[in-house]
Design a protein around this motif. Sequence first.
Motif, short mmCIF file in Angstrom:
data_model
loop_
_atom_site.label_atom_id
_atom_site.label_comp_id
_atom_site.label_asym_id
_atom_site.label_seq_id
_atom_site.Cartn_x
_atom_site.Cartn_y
_atom_site.Cartn_z
N GLU A 1 28.07 47.23 38.07
CA GLU A 1 26.62 47.37 38.21
C GLU A 1 25.79 46.58 37.19
OE1 GLU A 1 23.98 51.14 39.59
OE2 GLU A 1 25.30 51.45 37.87
N ASP A 2 26.11 46.68 35.92
CA ASP A 2 25.29 46.06 34.88
C ASP A 2 25.78 44.68 34.45
OD1 ASP A 2 23.60 48.29 34.83
OD2 ASP A 2 24.93 49.33 33.43
N LEU A 3 26.78 44.15 35.16
CA LEU A 3 27.35 42.85 34.78
C LEU A 3 26.70 41.72 35.56
CD1 LEU A 3 31.12 43.86 34.72
CD2 LEU A 3 29.55 43.76 32.79
N GLU A 4 26.54 40.57 34.89
CA GLU A 4 25.97 39.41 35.56
C GLU A 4 27.02 38.33 35.81
OE1 GLU A 4 22.40 38.04 33.67
OE2 GLU A 4 21.67 40.10 33.41
N ARG A 5 28.09 38.33 35.00
CA ARG A 5 29.21 37.40 35.22
C ARG A 5 30.46 38.00 34.59
NH1 ARG A 5 30.49 34.01 30.93
NH2 ARG A 5 29.08 34.20 29.16
N ASP A 6 31.61 37.37 34.87
CA ASP A 6 32.90 37.86 34.39
C ASP A 6 33.11 39.32 34.79
OD1 ASP A 6 33.46 35.41 33.28
OD2 ASP A 6 32.66 35.95 31.31
N PHE A 7 33.45 39.48 36.07
CA PHE A 7 33.64 40.81 36.64
C PHE A 7 35.12 41.21 36.52
CE2 PHE A 7 30.07 38.73 38.69
CZ PHE A 7 29.07 39.66 38.45
N PRO A 8 35.44 42.19 35.66
CA PRO A 8 36.83 42.58 35.45
C PRO A 8 37.34 43.55 36.53
CG PRO A 8 35.44 43.86 34.00
CD PRO A 8 34.54 42.91 34.76
N CYS A 9 38.62 43.43 36.82
CA CYS A 9 39.29 44.39 37.72
C CYS A 9 39.56 45.66 36.92
CB CYS A 9 40.61 43.80 38.23
SG CYS A 9 41.62 45.01 39.11
N PRO A 10 39.22 46.83 37.44
CA PRO A 10 39.48 48.09 36.73
C PRO A 10 40.98 48.37 36.52
CG PRO A 10 37.89 48.43 38.49
CD PRO A 10 38.44 47.05 38.65
N VAL A 11 41.85 47.70 37.30
CA VAL A 11 43.29 47.95 37.19
C VAL A 11 43.96 46.96 36.25
CG1 VAL A 11 45.47 48.03 38.46
CG2 VAL A 11 43.41 49.01 39.47
N CYS A 12 43.84 45.66 36.56
CA CYS A 12 44.58 44.65 35.79
C CYS A 12 43.72 43.92 34.76
CB CYS A 12 45.24 43.65 36.73
SG CYS A 12 44.09 42.57 37.61
N ARG A 13 42.41 44.16 34.77
CA ARG A 13 41.44 43.57 33.85
C ARG A 13 41.23 42.07 34.03
NH1 ARG A 13 39.39 48.20 33.09
NH2 ARG A 13 40.40 49.58 31.61
N LYS A 14 41.86 41.47 35.03
CA LYS A 14 41.61 40.05 35.30
C LYS A 14 40.15 39.90 35.70
CE LYS A 14 42.98 36.15 38.08
NZ LYS A 14 43.58 35.69 39.31
N THR A 15 39.49 38.90 35.16
CA THR A 15 38.07 38.72 35.46
C THR A 15 37.87 37.60 36.48
OG1 THR A 15 37.75 37.18 33.63
CG2 THR A 15 37.31 39.50 33.19
N SER A 16 36.82 37.76 37.25
CA SER A 16 36.42 36.68 38.16
C SER A 16 34.95 36.37 37.86
CB SER A 16 36.61 37.11 39.62
OG SER A 16 35.86 38.24 39.90
N ARG A 17 34.59 35.14 38.14
CA ARG A 17 33.22 34.70 37.82
C ARG A 17 32.20 35.28 38.79
NH1 ARG A 17 32.67 30.18 34.33
NH2 ARG A 17 30.64 29.80 35.31
N TYR A 18 32.65 35.62 39.99
CA TYR A 18 31.71 36.06 41.02
C TYR A 18 32.07 37.45 41.52
CZ TYR A 18 31.07 31.03 40.94
OH TYR A 18 30.86 29.75 40.52
N ARG A 19 31.09 38.14 42.08
CA ARG A 19 31.32 39.44 42.72
C ARG A 19 31.88 39.17 44.10
NH1 ARG A 19 27.48 43.93 40.70
NH2 ARG A 19 26.27 42.83 39.13
N SER A 20 33.16 38.96 44.16
CA SER A 20 33.79 38.63 45.44
C SER A 20 34.41 39.90 46.03
CB SER A 20 34.87 37.57 45.21
OG SER A 20 35.56 37.31 46.41
N LEU A 21 33.73 40.46 47.05
CA LEU A 21 34.22 41.66 47.73
C LEU A 21 34.46 41.32 49.19
CD1 LEU A 21 31.63 44.31 46.44
CD2 LEU A 21 33.86 43.75 45.47
N ARG A 22 35.71 41.42 49.62
CA ARG A 22 36.03 41.19 51.04
C ARG A 22 36.46 42.52 51.66
NH1 ARG A 22 39.54 37.50 48.95
NH2 ARG A 22 41.21 38.33 50.24
N PRO A 23 35.88 42.89 52.80
CA PRO A 23 36.30 44.13 53.47
C PRO A 23 37.79 44.06 53.80
CG PRO A 23 34.34 43.22 54.51
CD PRO A 23 34.83 42.19 53.55
#
Length: 160
Positions: A43-65
Amino acid sequence: EEIVTFNLQVEASCSVCLEYLKEPVIIECGHNFCKACITRWWEDLERDFPCPVCRKTSRYRSLRPNRQLGSMVEIAKQLQAVKRKIRDESLCPQHHEALSLFCYEDQEAVCLICAISHTHRAHTVVPLDDATQEYKVGHQTPDTNVGKKGGAAENGILFG
């Protein structure tokens, strides 16, 4: 069987809310979450979105159904409901105890409390597994219980 069911429930659950996945989405690293849970997590992040499980970050909010996983979650819920129904049907309706004994006189499965109650005290009562084996071997036929109200066959106890 219990382990398989448990593993299915774990795989069908969100690691953020620990509930069954709702609108499952997959993120870049391959982990799945409820759409609402991962959206709140980031919610409060603008970049570097971490995975809650493995902590790997991605630059974008990439959500695929993940529709296929959504279908599997529904199957897991149905399986859990069926198992609950089977468990409830194997309990004594009067005492809510396991139907672990078989009364020969009344030809029905009974719980331990029923067996020592006035109704069955003088009856021949054996462990349900023993009675089931006798029916399988052929000492008696399943037709013995057909149509008998409240009988073990009607409850699906002996021949299911």
